[in-house]
Motif scaffolding. Structure first.
Motif, PDB file in Angstrom:
ATOM      1  N   ILE A 136     -10.148  26.561  40.025  1.00 41.45           N
ATOM      2  CA  ILE A 136      -9.152  27.382  39.330  1.00 41.45           C
ATOM      3  C   ILE A 136      -9.223  28.773  39.936  1.00 41.45           C
ATOM      4  O   ILE A 136     -10.269  29.429  39.900  1.00 41.45           O
ATOM      5  CB  ILE A 136      -9.426  27.444  37.817  1.00 41.45           C
ATOM      6  N   ALA A 137      -8.101  29.230  40.502  1.00 43.20           N
ATOM      7  CA  ALA A 137      -8.036  30.552  41.109  1.00 43.20           C
ATOM      8  C   ALA A 137      -7.981  31.632  40.025  1.00 43.20           C
ATOM      9  O   ALA A 137      -7.727  31.357  38.859  1.00 43.20           O
ATOM     10  CB  ALA A 137      -6.808  30.647  42.018  1.00 43.20           C
ATOM     11  N   ARG A 138      -8.205  32.864  40.432  1.00 47.64           N
ATOM     12  CA  ARG A 138      -8.219  33.969  39.471  1.00 47.64           C
ATOM     13  C   ARG A 138      -6.868  34.155  38.793  1.00 47.64           C
ATOM     14  O   ARG A 138      -6.795  34.656  37.671  1.00 47.64           O
ATOM     15  CB  ARG A 138      -8.639  35.270  40.161  1.00 47.64           C
ATOM     16  N   ASP A 139      -5.786  33.718  39.442  1.00 52.77           N
ATOM     17  CA  ASP A 139      -4.456  33.851  38.833  1.00 52.77           C
ATOM     18  C   ASP A 139      -4.134  32.694  37.884  1.00 52.77           C
ATOM     19  O   ASP A 139      -3.024  32.593  37.374  1.00 52.77           O
ATOM     20  CB  ASP A 139      -3.372  33.986  39.905  1.00 52.77           C
ATOM     21  N   GLY A 140      -5.106  31.791  37.664  1.00 53.98           N
ATOM     22  CA  GLY A 140      -4.914  30.685  36.733  1.00 53.98           C
ATOM     23  C   GLY A 140      -4.362  29.417  37.364  1.00 53.98           C
ATOM     24  O   GLY A 140      -4.189  28.418  36.668  1.00 53.98           O
ATOM     25  N   THR A 141      -4.103  29.418  38.681  1.00 57.79           N
ATOM     26  CA  THR A 141      -3.599  28.225  39.351  1.00 57.79           C
ATOM     27  C   THR A 141      -4.731  27.224  39.551  1.00 57.79           C
ATOM     28  O   THR A 141      -5.807  27.585  40.025  1.00 57.79           O
ATOM     29  CB  THR A 141      -2.988  28.579  40.724  1.00 57.79           C
ATOM     30  N   TRP A 142      -4.461  25.973  39.188  1.00 57.72           N
ATOM     31  CA  TRP A 142      -5.412  24.889  39.396  1.00 57.72           C
ATOM     32  C   TRP A 142      -5.150  24.249  40.755  1.00 57.72           C
ATOM     33  O   TRP A 142      -3.995  23.974  41.101  1.00 57.72           O
ATOM     34  CB  TRP A 142      -5.261  23.838  38.300  1.00 57.72           C
ATOM     35  N   TYR A 143      -6.215  23.993  41.515  1.00 58.33           N
ATOM     36  CA  TYR A 143      -6.118  23.364  42.823  1.00 58.33           C
ATOM     37  C   TYR A 143      -6.957  22.093  42.848  1.00 58.33           C
ATOM     38  O   TYR A 143      -8.044  22.047  42.257  1.00 58.33           O
ATOM     39  CB  TYR A 143      -6.639  24.299  43.924  1.00 58.33           C
ATOM     40  N   ILE A 185      -2.076  22.150  41.832  1.00 57.62           N
ATOM     41  CA  ILE A 185      -1.593  21.118  40.913  1.00 57.62           C
ATOM     42  C   ILE A 185      -0.252  21.606  40.388  1.00 57.62           C
ATOM     43  O   ILE A 185      -0.188  22.565  39.619  1.00 57.62           O
ATOM     44  CB  ILE A 185      -2.602  20.876  39.772  1.00 57.62           C
ATOM     45  N   SER A 186       0.815  20.973  40.833  1.00 57.14           N
ATOM     46  CA  SER A 186       2.154  21.464  40.524  1.00 57.14           C
ATOM     47  C   SER A 186       2.631  21.058  39.131  1.00 57.14           C
ATOM     48  O   SER A 186       3.508  21.704  38.559  1.00 57.14           O
ATOM     49  CB  SER A 186       3.155  20.994  41.581  1.00 57.14           C
ATOM     50  N   ARG A 187       2.074  19.975  38.600  1.00 59.40           N
ATOM     51  CA  ARG A 187       2.490  19.526  37.270  1.00 59.40           C
ATOM     52  C   ARG A 187       1.714  20.282  36.196  1.00 59.40           C
ATOM     53  O   ARG A 187       0.501  20.097  36.037  1.00 59.40           O
ATOM     54  CB  ARG A 187       2.270  18.023  37.127  1.00 59.40           C
ATOM     55  N   GLN A 189      -2.683  21.253  32.031  1.00 54.39           N
ATOM     56  CA  GLN A 189      -2.947  21.355  30.595  1.00 54.39           C
ATOM     57  C   GLN A 189      -3.922  20.280  30.144  1.00 54.39           C
ATOM     58  O   GLN A 189      -4.836  20.536  29.348  1.00 54.39           O
ATOM     59  CB  GLN A 189      -1.646  21.230  29.801  1.00 54.39           C
ATOM     60  N   LEU A 190      -3.743  19.080  30.658  1.00 47.10           N
ATOM     61  CA  LEU A 190      -4.618  17.967  30.316  1.00 47.10           C
ATOM     62  C   LEU A 190      -6.051  18.271  30.729  1.00 47.10           C
ATOM     63  O   LEU A 190      -6.988  18.126  29.935  1.00 47.10           O
ATOM     64  CB  LEU A 190      -4.118  16.686  30.987  1.00 47.10           C
ATOM     65  N   PHE A 191      -6.224  18.711  31.978  1.00 51.24           N
ATOM     66  CA  PHE A 191      -7.566  19.049  32.449  1.00 51.24           C
ATOM     67  C   PHE A 191      -8.157  20.211  31.653  1.00 51.24           C
ATOM     68  O   PHE A 191      -9.348  20.226  31.355  1.00 51.24           O
ATOM     69  CB  PHE A 191      -7.539  19.381  33.938  1.00 51.24           C
ATOM     70  N   SER A 192      -7.320  21.194  31.298  1.00 48.63           N
ATOM     71  CA  SER A 192      -7.836  22.351  30.556  1.00 48.63           C
ATOM     72  C   SER A 192      -8.391  21.950  29.197  1.00 48.63           C
ATOM     73  O   SER A 192      -9.265  22.623  28.650  1.00 48.63           O
ATOM     74  CB  SER A 192      -6.747  23.415  30.386  1.00 48.63           C
ATOM     75  N   TRP A 201     -17.865  16.262  35.539  1.00 47.77           N
ATOM     76  CA  TRP A 201     -17.628  16.687  36.915  1.00 47.77           C
ATOM     77  C   TRP A 201     -17.617  18.205  37.002  1.00 47.77           C
ATOM     78  O   TRP A 201     -16.890  18.882  36.270  1.00 47.77           O
ATOM     79  CB  TRP A 201     -16.289  16.149  37.412  1.00 47.77           C
ATOM     80  N   ALA A 202     -18.401  18.765  37.910  1.00 56.04           N
ATOM     81  CA  ALA A 202     -18.423  20.209  38.132  1.00 56.04           C
ATOM     82  C   ALA A 202     -17.200  20.626  38.930  1.00 56.04           C
ATOM     83  O   ALA A 202     -16.795  19.941  39.873  1.00 56.04           O
ATOM     84  CB  ALA A 202     -19.689  20.608  38.877  1.00 56.04           C
ATOM     85  N   ILE A 203     -16.586  21.729  38.530  1.00 55.05           N
ATOM     86  CA  ILE A 203     -15.482  22.315  39.294  1.00 55.05           C
ATOM     87  C   ILE A 203     -15.778  23.798  39.510  1.00 55.05           C
ATOM     88  O   ILE A 203     -16.634  24.378  38.834  1.00 55.05           O
ATOM     89  CB  ILE A 203     -14.113  22.129  38.603  1.00 55.05           C
ATOM     90  N   ARG A 204     -15.058  24.398  40.436  1.00 56.45           N
ATOM     91  CA  ARG A 204     -15.265  25.807  40.755  1.00 56.45           C
ATOM     92  C   ARG A 204     -14.180  26.641  40.058  1.00 56.45           C
ATOM     93  O   ARG A 204     -13.003  26.274  40.063  1.00 56.45           O
ATOM     94  CB  ARG A 204     -15.191  26.014  42.262  1.00 56.45           C
ATOM     95  N   VAL A 205     -14.603  27.749  39.475  1.00 53.45           N
ATOM     96  CA  VAL A 205     -13.679  28.680  38.822  1.00 53.45           C
ATOM     97  C   VAL A 205     -13.931  30.060  39.420  1.00 53.45           C
ATOM     98  O   VAL A 205     -15.054  30.567  39.370  1.00 53.45           O
ATOM     99  CB  VAL A 205     -13.886  28.693  37.291  1.00 53.45           C
ATOM    100  N   ASP A 206     -12.893  30.674  39.995  1.00 50.30           N
ATOM    101  CA  ASP A 206     -13.066  31.948  40.690  1.00 50.30           C
ATOM    102  C   ASP A 206     -13.479  33.082  39.753  1.00 50.30           C
ATOM    103  O   ASP A 206     -14.289  33.926  40.130  1.00 50.30           O
ATOM    104  CB  ASP A 206     -11.785  32.338  41.429  1.00 50.30           C
ATOM    105  N   ASP A 207     -12.919  33.117  38.550  1.00 52.07           N
ATOM    106  CA  ASP A 207     -13.275  34.164  37.580  1.00 52.07           C
ATOM    107  C   ASP A 207     -13.452  33.512  36.219  1.00 52.07           C
ATOM    108  O   ASP A 207     -14.558  33.162  35.823  1.00 52.07           O
ATOM    109  CB  ASP A 207     -12.199  35.255  37.559  1.00 52.07           C
ATOM    110  N   VAL A 208     -12.360  33.350  35.490  1.00 57.27           N
ATOM    111  CA  VAL A 208     -12.355  32.602  34.237  1.00 57.27           C
ATOM    112  C   VAL A 208     -11.197  31.604  34.317  1.00 57.27           C
ATOM    113  O   VAL A 208     -10.290  31.764  35.139  1.00 57.27           O
ATOM    114  CB  VAL A 208     -12.209  33.535  33.001  1.00 57.27           C
ATOM    115  N   PRO A 209     -11.196  30.565  33.486  1.00 57.50           N
ATOM    116  CA  PRO A 209     -10.227  29.483  33.702  1.00 57.50           C
ATOM    117  C   PRO A 209      -8.804  29.718  33.225  1.00 57.50           C
ATOM    118  O   PRO A 209      -7.905  28.964  33.587  1.00 57.50           O
ATOM    119  CB  PRO A 209     -10.845  28.303  32.948  1.00 57.50           C
ATOM    120  N   PHE A 210      -8.572  30.750  32.429  1.00 61.39           N
ATOM    121  CA  PHE A 210      -7.239  30.946  31.866  1.00 61.39           C
ATOM    122  C   PHE A 210      -6.746  32.363  32.144  1.00 61.39           C
ATOM    123  O   PHE A 210      -7.535  33.279  32.382  1.00 61.39           O
ATOM    124  CB  PHE A 210      -7.256  30.692  30.356  1.00 61.39           C
TER     125      PHE A 210
END
Length: 196
Positions: A44-51, A57-59, A64-67, A87-96
């Protein structure tokens, strides 16, 4: 031999039905304690975009489901958690990211409701405080609101400007502080007490 199920199809398949309906209602991830499943190529990028696998992730419904199954554990890492996988994921700052603000009332009767880019909403108050972290190197403020449990939303710069327009001065521990009122609580936003 690695017997772990492959992501992310396995992750979606193992979601309980209750968490696949309304994406805004988080699953009870605090009740689930599966073994560590590995690292997922998701961040999850700092701007809130999920990759996922390098692409966004365009949908929105999928993000929302993953969040709804996201959890921050005591080790400081973020995980997507189901009853059978973690599953561990990377978050640049905070997730939202809080991208919109609604203001009701004024002064000490003011109520501030934040809305995230994924459609979550939260009323700032005792259970959902506003905090500001100031970067020690750049002096750049990063404002946040607690969304749920220990998951925070970064308050978008434009929304922070709106907060600044609402700010008043109050005495906090004998010191003048600049901040905002919401739901009967005063939250300093000058960041003078918090650094990173």
């Amino acid at each position: 031999m690695d017997n772990r199920p492959p992501p992310p199809q396995s992750l979606l398949d193992s979601l309980p039905e209750s968490s696949t309906g309304d994406a805004r209602e988080p699953a009870p991830v605090h009740l689930w304690h599966p073994d560590f499943s590995g690292e997922l190529d998701m961040h999850i990028a700092r701007d809130g975009t999920w990759y996922h696998e390098g692409g966004p992730i365009s949908r929105k419904s999928l993000a929302q489901l993953f969040s709804g199954i996201l959890r921050l554990d005591e080790d400081g890492r973020y995980y997507l958690v189901t009853p059978v996988e973690r599953w561990a994921i990377r978050v640049d700052d905070v997730p939202f990211v809080a991208v919109r603000l609604e203001v009701e009332g004024q002064g000490r009767e003011q109520r501030l409701t934040f809305f995230t880019s994924l459609g979550h909403s939260v009323l700032a108050g005792e259970m959902h405080p506003i905090t500001v972290r100031v970067d020690a190197d750049t002096s750049e403020p990063s404002p946040y609101v607690l969304l749920r449990s220990n998951l925070r939303a970064l308050i978008h710069r434009n929304v922070f400007y709106e907060l600044a327009d609402l700010a008043v001065e109050e005495q906090v521990d004998g010191q003048p502080r600049i901040g905002v009122w919401s739901d009967g609580h005063f939250f300093p936003i000058d960041g003078s007490a918090v650094t990173a």
